[in-house]
Scaffold this active site. Sequence first.
Site, PDB file in Angstrom:
ATOM      1  N   ASN A  25       5.147  68.122 -77.124  1.00  0.00           N
ATOM      2  CA  ASN A  25       5.518  67.028 -76.236  1.00  0.00           C
ATOM      3  C   ASN A  25       4.563  65.876 -76.532  1.00  0.00           C
ATOM      4  O   ASN A  25       3.422  65.863 -76.068  1.00  0.00           O
ATOM      5  CB  ASN A  25       5.422  67.452 -74.769  1.00  0.00           C
ATOM      6  N   ARG A 106      10.075  67.894 -77.406  1.00  0.00           N
ATOM      7  CA  ARG A 106      10.652  67.353 -76.180  1.00  0.00           C
ATOM      8  C   ARG A 106      10.863  65.856 -76.363  1.00  0.00           C
ATOM      9  O   ARG A 106       9.955  65.124 -76.759  1.00  0.00           O
ATOM     10  CB  ARG A 106       9.726  67.596 -74.997  1.00  0.00           C
ATOM     11  N   HIS A 195      14.317  65.507 -66.458  1.00  0.00           N
ATOM     12  CA  HIS A 195      13.911  66.876 -66.107  1.00  0.00           C
ATOM     13  C   HIS A 195      15.049  67.861 -66.349  1.00  0.00           C
ATOM     14  O   HIS A 195      15.061  68.965 -65.784  1.00  0.00           O
ATOM     15  CB  HIS A 195      13.476  66.993 -64.637  1.00  0.00           C
ATOM     16  N   HIS A 223      13.050  69.775 -58.311  1.00  0.00           N
ATOM     17  CA  HIS A 223      11.898  69.796 -59.220  1.00  0.00           C
ATOM     18  C   HIS A 223      10.858  68.844 -58.637  1.00  0.00           C
ATOM     19  O   HIS A 223      10.978  67.627 -58.750  1.00  0.00           O
ATOM     20  CB  HIS A 223      12.343  69.343 -60.615  1.00  0.00           C
ATOM     21  N   ARG A 256       5.431  57.073 -58.239  1.00  0.00           N
ATOM     22  CA  ARG A 256       6.643  56.262 -58.351  1.00  0.00           C
ATOM     23  C   ARG A 256       7.306  56.116 -56.979  1.00  0.00           C
ATOM     24  O   ARG A 256       7.325  57.053 -56.194  1.00  0.00           O
ATOM     25  CB  ARG A 256       7.635  56.894 -59.333  1.00  0.00           C
ATOM     26  N   PHE A 298      -1.363  66.585 -53.519  1.00  0.00           N
ATOM     27  CA  PHE A 298      -0.870  67.051 -52.229  1.00  0.00           C
ATOM     28  C   PHE A 298      -1.915  67.845 -51.452  1.00  0.00           C
ATOM     29  O   PHE A 298      -1.886  67.896 -50.220  1.00  0.00           O
ATOM     30  CB  PHE A 298       0.409  67.872 -52.410  1.00  0.00           C
ATOM     31  N   GLU A 399       9.471  74.822 -68.936  1.00  0.00           N
ATOM     32  CA  GLU A 399      10.188  73.925 -69.836  1.00  0.00           C
ATOM     33  C   GLU A 399       9.906  74.242 -71.302  1.00  0.00           C
ATOM     34  O   GLU A 399      10.783  74.098 -72.161  1.00  0.00           O
ATOM     35  CB  GLU A 399       9.826  72.475 -69.507  1.00  0.00           C
TER      36      GLU A 399
END
Length: 419
Positions: A25, A106, A195, A223, A256, A298, A399
């Site tokens: 990636n 990716r 995603h 996700h 975002r 978080f 992924e």
Amino acid sequence: MNTPAGDRLSSFSAHDAHGSVLVINSGSSSVKYQLVNPVGGESIASGLIERIGEEIGRVTHTFAGNTTRRDMVVTDHGAALRIALDLFTEHGPNLDEADVVAVGHRVVQGGNKFSGPVFIDDQVVQDISDLIPLGPLHNPGHVRGIEVARALLPDVPHVAVFDTAFFTTLPAAAYTYAIDAEVAEEHGIRRYGFHGTSHQYVSGKVARVLGRKLEDLNQIVLHLGNGASASAIKGGVAVDTSMGLTPLEGLVMGTRSGDIDPAVVFHLHRNAGMSIDEIDDLLNKRSGIKGLAGDNDFRVLHDLVAQGDEGAKLALDVYIHRLRKYIGAYHAVLGRVDVITFTAGAGENDDIVRALAVEGLESLGIAIDPARNAERSREPRIISPDWTSTLVMVVPTNEELAIARQCIGLIEGGETSLA
């Protein structure tokens, strides 16, 4: 689907393979890699090279429980991939002995040109380059990484796997924006979704865990990482998703904004004197949870809420409100929801977010069992009580494994289960 292949591909077989796939990636300023066993699913080795082109880069390589870390100059993507290959040689595993059968790349933006994985040749590289206007933050790094990796590893097939491919099945009513049709056509303006590899992997994993046929299930997949997206999946086919032309649309994310009135851009430009680049930076990097609470972790957010921080409480409320709206919207899109699945960072690890997201949805047959929700596990699991008509699950995404298995499926010329 565009699937060119070179003559040398016929010499590679991954059928019942004991080989591996090197998944790369390549981002704008980083290269993340993982050597994956596509059969067993385990990660053999992994690494991350960050701060490419900066004064000092950071290099991490992990194999057999041992992690190597270095701070060093990484001038460009070519240097980054050379460093990665040297780390395999120095610290293992030796790639020659690992029987690498493919290199999977990716690629975030595949437009409406790529509906599945493709063998990479010069034309595919050019096609990915042509999509840079639609993916200016990601595709340039992908192109550089692909070009260098093909030069350094010329004897194995290289495969591009696209974040957008899973969402090429969206119906026109879901992907079309209500703007001038000629303008949209000329500039490729539509919902692409992102995603997709994760949403496809997780929805397939759900069916396998439940012992159900994928085509019989209506699913909502959430996700929830630093980037966050929702999808509505009917019988294994994506019919709607929250991200749009870019990964900015949809849910509130770490940095975002997600959904916002487009006129905010005009307002900030006209009245605050902000340039388009400044607004781009604001909405992508200084908004979301970070913009409201000052931090996009978080764990920090929950600590601040517990301490009575009003900004943090508002940030969490806004995040949950948007998430619950999408659950309700996709319930309406699907008509019947058999499973709602949480995945990625917050989705897999944050029991508070999961509980709040479905709070008050009991009339829709959606609820969470507190004890099941509080369980810490890396295994797929049901967290809803037995009485609900809709199962709520937590399924860890993978992924890299999904990309590796798409590579194997392409090489073998058949379908390979991603889950």
